[in-house]
Structure formats: C-alpha cells, structure tokens
Design a protein around this motif. Structure first.
Motif, PDB file in Angstrom:
ATOM      1  N   VAL A 112       0.788  -1.168   0.013  1.00 14.19           N
ATOM      2  CA  VAL A 112      -0.069  -0.072   0.119  1.00 14.19           C
ATOM      3  C   VAL A 112       0.916   1.256  -0.130  1.00 14.19           C
ATOM      4  CG1 VAL A 112      -1.613   1.558   1.299  1.00 14.19           C
ATOM      5  CG2 VAL A 112      -1.838  -1.159   1.139  1.00 14.19           C
ATOM      6  N   TRP A 113       2.010   1.295   0.853  1.00 11.30           N
ATOM      7  CA  TRP A 113       2.815   2.517   0.814  1.00 11.30           C
ATOM      8  C   TRP A 113       3.494   2.634  -0.419  1.00 11.30           C
ATOM      9  CZ3 TRP A 113       6.229   1.087   5.848  1.00 11.30           C
ATOM     10  CH2 TRP A 113       5.282   1.383   7.098  1.00 11.30           C
TER      11      TRP A 113
ATOM     12  N   ALA B  64       0.723   4.195  -2.718  1.00 11.20           N
ATOM     13  CA  ALA B  64       0.294   5.415  -2.269  1.00 11.20           C
ATOM     14  C   ALA B  64       1.663   6.596  -2.690  1.00 11.20           C
ATOM     15  CB  ALA B  64       0.069   5.442  -0.775  1.00 11.20           C
TER      16      ALA B  64
ATOM     17  N   LEU C 284      -3.111   7.585  -3.295  1.00 15.78           N
ATOM     18  CA  LEU C 284      -3.897   6.338  -2.563  1.00 15.78           C
ATOM     19  C   LEU C 284      -5.039   5.719  -3.177  1.00 15.78           C
ATOM     20  CD1 LEU C 284      -3.577   5.178   0.306  1.00 15.78           C
ATOM     21  CD2 LEU C 284      -5.424   6.729   1.117  1.00 15.78           C
TER      22      LEU C 284
ATOM     23  N   ALA D 277      -4.521   2.390  -4.968  1.00 19.57           N
ATOM     24  CA  ALA D 277      -3.978   1.321  -3.755  1.00 19.57           C
ATOM     25  C   ALA D 277      -5.402   0.256  -3.744  1.00 19.57           C
ATOM     26  CB  ALA D 277      -3.756   1.817  -2.622  1.00 19.57           C
TER      27      ALA D 277
ATOM     28  N   VAL E 176      -2.674  -3.659  -4.756  1.00 18.39           N
ATOM     29  CA  VAL E 176      -1.837  -4.244  -3.694  1.00 18.39           C
ATOM     30  C   VAL E 176      -1.449  -5.493  -3.569  1.00 18.39           C
ATOM     31  CG1 VAL E 176      -1.994  -4.202  -1.100  1.00 18.39           C
ATOM     32  CG2 VAL E 176      -3.052  -2.298  -2.325  1.00 18.39           C
TER      33      VAL E 176
ATOM     34  N   LYS F 275     -11.353  -2.934   1.385  1.00 20.21           N
ATOM     35  CA  LYS F 275     -10.319  -1.922   0.979  1.00 20.21           C
ATOM     36  C   LYS F 275      -9.950  -1.014   2.364  1.00 20.21           C
ATOM     37  CE  LYS F 275      -8.999   1.688  -2.096  1.00 20.21           C
ATOM     38  NZ  LYS F 275      -9.144   2.269  -3.280  1.00 20.21           N
ATOM     39  N   HIS F 276     -11.093  -0.318   2.763  1.00 19.69           N
ATOM     40  CA  HIS F 276     -10.853   0.434   3.744  1.00 19.69           C
ATOM     41  C   HIS F 276     -10.152   0.178   5.040  1.00 19.69           C
ATOM     42  CE1 HIS F 276     -12.197   3.142   7.211  1.00 19.69           C
ATOM     43  NE2 HIS F 276     -12.225   3.896   6.364  1.00 19.69           N
TER      44      HIS F 276
ATOM     45  N   LEU G  19      -6.405   0.135   4.236  1.00 15.90           N
ATOM     46  CA  LEU G  19      -5.929   1.450   4.135  1.00 15.90           C
ATOM     47  C   LEU G  19      -5.959   2.027   5.549  1.00 15.90           C
ATOM     48  CD1 LEU G  19      -7.525   2.784   1.073  1.00 15.90           C
ATOM     49  CD2 LEU G  19      -5.450   1.849   1.027  1.00 15.90           C
TER      50      LEU G  19
ATOM     51  N   TYR H 162      -2.105  10.020   1.946  1.00 16.26           N
ATOM     52  CA  TYR H 162      -3.256   9.650   2.888  1.00 16.26           C
ATOM     53  C   TYR H 162      -3.926  11.196   3.316  1.00 16.26           C
ATOM     54  CZ  TYR H 162      -2.991   5.027   4.153  1.00 16.26           C
ATOM     55  OH  TYR H 162      -3.189   3.392   4.083  1.00 16.26           O
TER      56      TYR H 162
ATOM     57  N   LEU I  54     -10.126   7.854   6.479  1.00 14.52           N
ATOM     58  CA  LEU I  54      -8.791   7.348   6.370  1.00 14.52           C
ATOM     59  C   LEU I  54      -7.592   7.704   7.386  1.00 14.52           C
ATOM     60  CD1 LEU I  54      -8.594   7.903   2.621  1.00 14.52           C
ATOM     61  CD2 LEU I  54      -8.800   5.731   3.839  1.00 14.52           C
TER      62      LEU I  54
END
Length: 203
Positions: A18-19, A22, A27, A30, A35, A53-54, A57, A113, A123
C-alpha cells in the motif's frame, strides 16, 4: 510439517505494498488487486487479512505511524542514555522530515493519505489518539519538563508551541517533497525554532 506463517509479518508485507503504491501513484490507486500485485501475494490472501479495502488502508496508515515511532525510539537508543528534553523534541521533529529513503517513503505516504482524507476523513484518525495529537502532547510534555528545570522560558505556552512545531515540521515535509526546500534547509529551520525554546542547550 506445514510452514508457520507470521500473520503480522504478512500484514506488514501487504501494508508495505500500500505504501509503495500510495507514494508513487496516490492512494486511490491502492486497490485490493493492485496491492496484491505490488506485495507479490494473491488477491485471496489480501482479502483473508483485510475484508475491505478501507480496513487495509487504515491498517497501513496506522502502521506508518508505528514505524515512524520505531524510528524515533531507535534514535533515542543510539544516545545510550536517557535523552534530554531538547533531544527528544529535536529527534521527533527531525524524524518527520524526508531526509533519507525510509523517511522519504513515509513522508510521501502521509502526504497521499492526507490528500485522500480531504474527501474521506475516515482514512486518518480524528480523535485524541491520532499521531498528530500524540506528537503534540509529547513535545508539550518535554517543554514542560524543560520549564521545570529552567531550560525553557517560563513565559511560553507549551501546548501552543508544540502545535506550532508539529505544524511547522508537517509543512516543511510537504515543501521538501515538492522541491521547495532542501532537507538541510528544513532541518535548519526546525533547529532554529528548537534553539529559541531551549536557549543555551547544545544541538
């Protein structure tokens, strides 16, 4: 015998994916599928650890804060003794700036983010335990400790100064990311403000 899987290591592997997405593409890019590909695991495995997904994240954001804290604690450990209040403040603020590959990645992740949070506040944390508030409280506590030892001027307001320092570091991080200032200039600006609050203290 089946191979034991360290589930936390696996979650961190996915969060690292993810990082990277992003930091490089923002973001919104992602997705679970992206991912999974970036983390070199199956889509099914990502869904095993994160049902939405949330959830994925939010975990990745929280892990970024944990990782930043680990970097700070490592810096404290390098001193080989209990850090002075000025050292705690300096290390914490320096670690917010993109000065090496790891802190550059974390800074880009946080920027991604915060940009996404403009349209989805869920988020990032909004309560008293969010990383920004925790940092401000830590700095304010060190300023009070300095005041108790006559290292910091009694007239300053620790809470307001802490908010200002944290905001300054966050702003400088963003400016460095877009090339508006060099990391060295940002560090010098932070040190100037710290030295104002801790006169006669060594860097």
């Amino acid at each position: 015998m089946p191979k034991r899987v360290d589930h936390e290591v696996r979650r961190r592997q996915i969060a690292a994916g993810v990082w990277r997405i992003a930091a490089e593409r923002g973001l919104p890019a992602a997705t679970l599928r992206e991912v999974a590909a970036e983390s070199e695991v199956s889509m099914r495995l990502v869904q095993y650890y994160f049902t939405t997904k949330h959830q994925m994240l939010v975990y990745a954001f929280e892990l970024a804060a944990v990782t930043a804290g680990e970097r700070m604690r490592s810096r404290f450990g390098e001193l080989g003794r209990t850090p002075e209040p000025v050292e705690v403040v300096r290390i914490c603020l320096h670690e917010l700036l993109p000065t090496d590959p790891d802190s550059l990645l974390l800074s880009r992740v946080h920027a991604a983010y915060y940009a996404a949070a403009l349209t989805d506040a869920t988020l990032t944390a909004a309560d008293a335990d969010n990383p920004q508030h925790m940092l401000e409280n830590l700095i304010a506590g060190q300023l009070r400790a300095g005041q108790a030892r006559d290292l910091v001027p009694a007239a300053i307001d620790p809470d307001l100064e802490a908010r200002g320092l944290a905001a300054l570091a966050a702003g400088l991080s963003s400016i460095v990311l877009v090339g508006g200032r060099t990391p060295e200039e940002a560090l010098a600006t932070i040190d100037y403000q710290i030295d104002r609050l801790f006169p006669d203290q060594t860097a």
